[in-house]
Structure formats: structure tokens, C-alpha cells
Design a protein around this motif. Structure first.
Motif, PDB file in Angstrom:
ATOM      1  N   ILE A  51       8.748   0.938  -2.196  1.00 36.91           N
ATOM      2  CA  ILE A  51       9.670   1.952  -2.745  1.00 36.91           C
ATOM      3  C   ILE A  51       8.875   2.951  -3.593  1.00 36.91           C
ATOM      4  O   ILE A  51       9.074   4.167  -3.500  1.00 36.91           O
ATOM      5  CB  ILE A  51      10.786   1.292  -3.601  1.00 36.91           C
ATOM      6  CG1 ILE A  51      11.596   0.290  -2.768  1.00 36.91           C
ATOM      7  CG2 ILE A  51      11.717   2.362  -4.177  1.00 36.91           C
ATOM      8  CD1 ILE A  51      12.650  -0.491  -3.562  1.00 36.91           C
ATOM      9  N   LEU A  52       7.964   2.417  -4.398  1.00 36.83           N
ATOM     10  CA  LEU A  52       7.123   3.307  -5.221  1.00 36.83           C
ATOM     11  C   LEU A  52       6.342   4.275  -4.332  1.00 36.83           C
ATOM     12  O   LEU A  52       6.183   5.454  -4.658  1.00 36.83           O
ATOM     13  CB  LEU A  52       6.154   2.490  -6.082  1.00 36.83           C
ATOM     14  CG  LEU A  52       6.791   1.607  -7.166  1.00 36.83           C
ATOM     15  CD1 LEU A  52       5.705   0.781  -7.874  1.00 36.83           C
ATOM     16  CD2 LEU A  52       7.563   2.419  -8.184  1.00 36.83           C
ATOM     17  N   ASP A  53       5.868   3.762  -3.202  1.00 36.19           N
ATOM     18  CA  ASP A  53       5.115   4.591  -2.250  1.00 36.19           C
ATOM     19  C   ASP A  53       5.950   5.756  -1.735  1.00 36.19           C
ATOM     20  O   ASP A  53       5.459   6.884  -1.604  1.00 36.19           O
ATOM     21  CB  ASP A  53       4.675   3.738  -1.050  1.00 36.19           C
ATOM     22  CG  ASP A  53       3.229   3.291  -1.195  1.00 36.19           C
ATOM     23  OD1 ASP A  53       2.560   3.813  -2.103  1.00 36.19           O
ATOM     24  OD2 ASP A  53       2.809   2.420  -0.407  1.00 36.19           O
ATOM     25  N   VAL A  54       7.203   5.448  -1.418  1.00 36.49           N
ATOM     26  CA  VAL A  54       8.106   6.484  -0.922  1.00 36.49           C
ATOM     27  C   VAL A  54       8.252   7.582  -1.969  1.00 36.49           C
ATOM     28  O   VAL A  54       8.136   8.774  -1.676  1.00 36.49           O
ATOM     29  CB  VAL A  54       9.500   5.880  -0.586  1.00 36.49           C
ATOM     30  CG1 VAL A  54      10.524   6.980  -0.338  1.00 36.49           C
ATOM     31  CG2 VAL A  54       9.408   4.955   0.615  1.00 36.49           C
ATOM     32  N   ILE A  55       8.479   7.149  -3.208  1.00 37.83           N
ATOM     33  CA  ILE A  55       8.666   8.128  -4.294  1.00 37.83           C
ATOM     34  C   ILE A  55       7.367   8.925  -4.495  1.00 37.83           C
ATOM     35  O   ILE A  55       7.382  10.143  -4.678  1.00 37.83           O
ATOM     36  CB  ILE A  55       9.081   7.408  -5.602  1.00 37.83           C
ATOM     37  CG1 ILE A  55      10.355   6.571  -5.372  1.00 37.83           C
ATOM     38  CG2 ILE A  55       9.331   8.413  -6.712  1.00 37.83           C
ATOM     39  CD1 ILE A  55      10.727   5.667  -6.541  1.00 37.83           C
ATOM     40  N   ARG A  56       6.241   8.209  -4.413  1.00 31.11           N
ATOM     41  CA  ARG A  56       4.932   8.856  -4.602  1.00 31.11           C
ATOM     42  C   ARG A  56       4.673   9.885  -3.505  1.00 31.11           C
ATOM     43  O   ARG A  56       4.254  11.006  -3.778  1.00 31.11           O
ATOM     44  CB  ARG A  56       3.837   7.779  -4.609  1.00 31.11           C
ATOM     45  CG  ARG A  56       2.490   8.263  -5.128  1.00 31.11           C
ATOM     46  CD  ARG A  56       1.460   7.145  -5.156  1.00 31.11           C
ATOM     47  NE  ARG A  56       1.757   6.106  -6.117  1.00 31.11           N
ATOM     48  CZ  ARG A  56       1.976   4.828  -5.818  1.00 31.11           C
ATOM     49  NH1 ARG A  56       1.935   4.413  -4.566  1.00 31.11           N
ATOM     50  NH2 ARG A  56       2.233   3.952  -6.756  1.00 31.11           N
ATOM     51  N   ARG A  57       4.960   9.483  -2.245  1.00 30.76           N
ATOM     52  CA  ARG A  57       4.719  10.383  -1.103  1.00 30.76           C
ATOM     53  C   ARG A  57       5.503  11.686  -1.224  1.00 30.76           C
ATOM     54  O   ARG A  57       5.098  12.713  -0.717  1.00 30.76           O
ATOM     55  CB  ARG A  57       5.110   9.678   0.205  1.00 30.76           C
ATOM     56  CG  ARG A  57       4.058   8.743   0.756  1.00 30.76           C
ATOM     57  CD  ARG A  57       4.209   8.564   2.269  1.00 30.76           C
ATOM     58  NE  ARG A  57       5.565   8.242   2.677  1.00 30.76           N
ATOM     59  CZ  ARG A  57       6.061   7.000   2.740  1.00 30.76           C
ATOM     60  NH1 ARG A  57       5.302   5.972   2.393  1.00 30.76           N
ATOM     61  NH2 ARG A  57       7.290   6.774   3.149  1.00 30.76           N
TER      62      ARG A  57
END
Lengths: 255, 80
Positions: free
Chosen positions: B67-73
Motif C-alpha cells: 500500500i505504501l508503494d502505491v502511495i509512493r508511486r
């Protein structure tokens, strides 16, 4: 043979809105009698204090909330839970009624009834049923609706709409929350003698009031009649009752 | 949003204590991250970050770090 009580809340916390008068107050008293720790919700701190002092029950909490301030409900319930621990149940009894014919109804009047009777109830349910608020083993939500959510009554267009809406919302909550053992039910009282109904019926003619009373084969109800039924639906022992609406109206809708 | 803030946001979303939510925490260990929780996540990502994801894309997320990755991307997570 051990004689287990049919109903025993075993010190569980039950939030009751509209706890300072009428049906809500009677429910607060009755759940406390059956071993619950009621959390009294109201907007008037003096009335909350007065009701709490009359309950003569240990562990009573009060929560001063204006139920029209929807954004305040969730944080205040979460904060209370952080302070006292997990909550078992909710009874949304707060309600307002504005009896006017359709021609005199206004958007403001409809919104006022929807705000307390429906939206505040859903917000309370949303707050209490959170995984970090409600007891992990499950709980019970109860909404005090009305027979006017089921049948027509002149002058109650807005009120009927709000009560019909909470009946519908409760069924969906029951289905959605069943997997977490959270039961959701509604109670639909007929004419009950309270300050609120006194105000609502004061605008009716004497003849109309008499007709309404005569339409209840067992006469008009008391807040205590409703409170006993509420305790039954909230009781932790009644684990297989969800998604129902219990009509308690002295036979009004049986006629 | 910082990583700490994002973890707090996710904890609140799944109605869990913030101590429980760590990047390595898997979906199986979060009761609130079930099928309804996925819909909650979908709506919240859209509302909070304007990130629109399909149900299929969400099904591929298996741990909090995903989920953090999605937000980061999507450029909504500060690099600390």
C-alpha cells in the motif's frame, strides 16, 4: 441444576443516545438493572448528570455530544473507548419529530429529523462497531425506529421517512456485520407516552388523539414497555437474533 | 505525507492499533483487510490521494508495504 439468568450484561458497556429523557432514559435504567454499564449520551450536561445520579448503578459513563455534529461522533466515541475499554452495544434512541402536514413541511424540517434520527444513528453505529472500539467477540446495535416507518400517519412525512430509512439501513448493517458477530436490530414502538410524543400530539385535535389511543388495543405504551423489549434485543445471550424489527405497539398494527 | 503518517492513516482505515501496522505486516494478519476492507481501501485511496485502483489491482496487494508503494508511486509519500 444451575439456573442461568436469561439476560445478564455482565458489566458490558452499552451506549444509549437520547438517554436523558423518555424511551432512552428508560432503556438506560433497564440495561443497568440487567447488569450493563450504560454510557449515557446527551447534549445537556446537567440532564446527563441528573440521569446518571438516578441510575444508582456503578460504572456509569456520560458522553456529552450534540448529535447534529456528526463529525464529532467518531472521535469522541474512540476517545471514550480508549479511556474505559471496549464497548459491547449501542442503542440509538435519540430522535426528534416535527408533526406538520406535507404542505407545511420544509427542507430544513426534513433535514433536522434525518440528521438525528438517521445520520447520527449511522455515525454512532460506525463508531461503536469499529474493530478498535467494539468488544472483539462481537456486540449488538439497536435502533429505536417507529411504526410510522412501516405505516402511514398524517403529519409525519419527514419522521416516517427518517424511521423507514433507519429500518432499511439496519438490515444492511445486520448483513454486513454478522461475520463479526455484531447483531443489528430495530424496535418500532407505537404510541408511547413521553415528552416528545406529548409535544407531537399536542398539535392534534382531542378527537384525533382519542382515536389514536383507541387504535391501540392494549392502550398507549410506556417507556418501560419499550425498554424491556430493547434489553431483550441487546442482551448478549440472544446471539441468534439479527436483522429483525420488533414491533411493540399494543396491537396497533394488528388491527 | 510521511511514512509514519501513512502508517497511522492505514491503521485507522483498518481500525487497528497503530503498533500493529508495520510495512511487513501481511494482509492475513489484519482482520479488517478483508473483502469489505478492500473496498474501504479503494474508496479511501481515491478520496485521500486521488488514486483510482481497480479491484484486481487491489487484490495484488499483500502487505502494508504494498500500500505504501502505491502511495509512493503516485508521489504522495515523502521519501524519508
Amino acid at each position: 441444576m444451575i439456573n442461568h439468568p436469561l439476560i445478564d450484561f455482565q458489566g458490558k458497556y452499552v451506549i444509549v443516545t437520547g438517554a436523558t429523557s423518555g424511551i432512552g432514559q428508560a432503556i438506560s435504567i433497564e440495561v443497568a438493572r440487567q447488569g450493563a454499564k450504560p454510557i449515557l449520551v446527551g447534549k445537556n450536561p446537567d440532564k446527563l448528570k441528573d440521569t446518571a445520579s438516578r441510575l444508582e448503578s456503578p460504572g456509569i459513563e456520560t458522553l456529552c455530544i450534540d448529535l447534529n455534529d456528526h463529525a464529532a461522533i467518531l472521535p469522541q466515541v474512540k476517545e471514550l473507548s480508549r479511556k474505559i475499554g471496549r464497548i459491547y452495544g449501542l442503542c440509538h434512541s435519540a430522535g426528534i419529530v416535527d408533526t406538520v402536514p406535507l404542505s407545511s413541511l420544509s427542507v430544513e424540517k426534513i433535514k433536522a429529523m434525518m440528521s438525528v434520527n438517521l445520520i447520527a444513528g449511522i455515525e454512532m453505529a460506525r463508531a461503536v462497531s469499529r474493530r478498535d472500539v467494539m468488544e472483539e467477540s462481537g456486540g449488538a446495535l439497536l435502533f429505536i425506529a417507529s411504526i410510522y416507518g412501516l405505516i402511514g400517519m398524517p403529519g409525519e412525512v419527514g419522521y416516517s421517512a427518517s424511521k423507514g430509512a433507519i429500518l432499511a439501513a439496519s438490515r444492511t448493517m445486520a448483513v454486513e456485520l454478522a461475520r463479526r458477530k455484531i447483531r443489528v436490530n430495530t424496535l418500532s414502538p407505537g404510541l408511547v407516552k413521553t415528552g416528545m410524543t406529548d409535544a407531537a400530539f399536542s398539535v392534534l385535535s382531542e378527537k384525533h388523539r382519542k382515536e389514536l389511543e383507541d387504535d391501540h388495543p392494549l392502550g398507549i405504551g410506556t417507556p418501560e414497555d419499550v425498554a424491556r423489549a430493547a434489553v431483550f434485543l441487546l442482551a448478549p445471550q440472544n446471539t441468534w437474533i439479527t436483522g429483525i424489527n420488533l414491533v411493540i405497539d399494543g396491537g396497533y398494527t394488528a388491527l | 505525507m510521511t511514512r509514519t503518517e501513512a502508517l497511522e492513516w492505514i491503521a485507522n482505515l483498518f481500525e487497528e492499533a497503530v503498533e500493529v501496522i508495520k510495512p511487513e505486516t501481511s494482509r492475513q494478519d489484519i482482520p479488517g483487510w478483508d473483502s469489505l476492507g478492500m473496498l474501504t481501501l479503494m474508496a479511501a485511496l481515491d478520496e485521500k490521494f486521488n488514486i483510482v485502483m481497480s479491484e484486481k489491482e487491489l487484490e495484488d496487494l499483500n502487505k502494508i508495504d504494498d500500500i505504501l508503494d502505491v502511495i509512493r508511486r503516485h508521489g504522495k509519500l515523502d521519501y524519508a
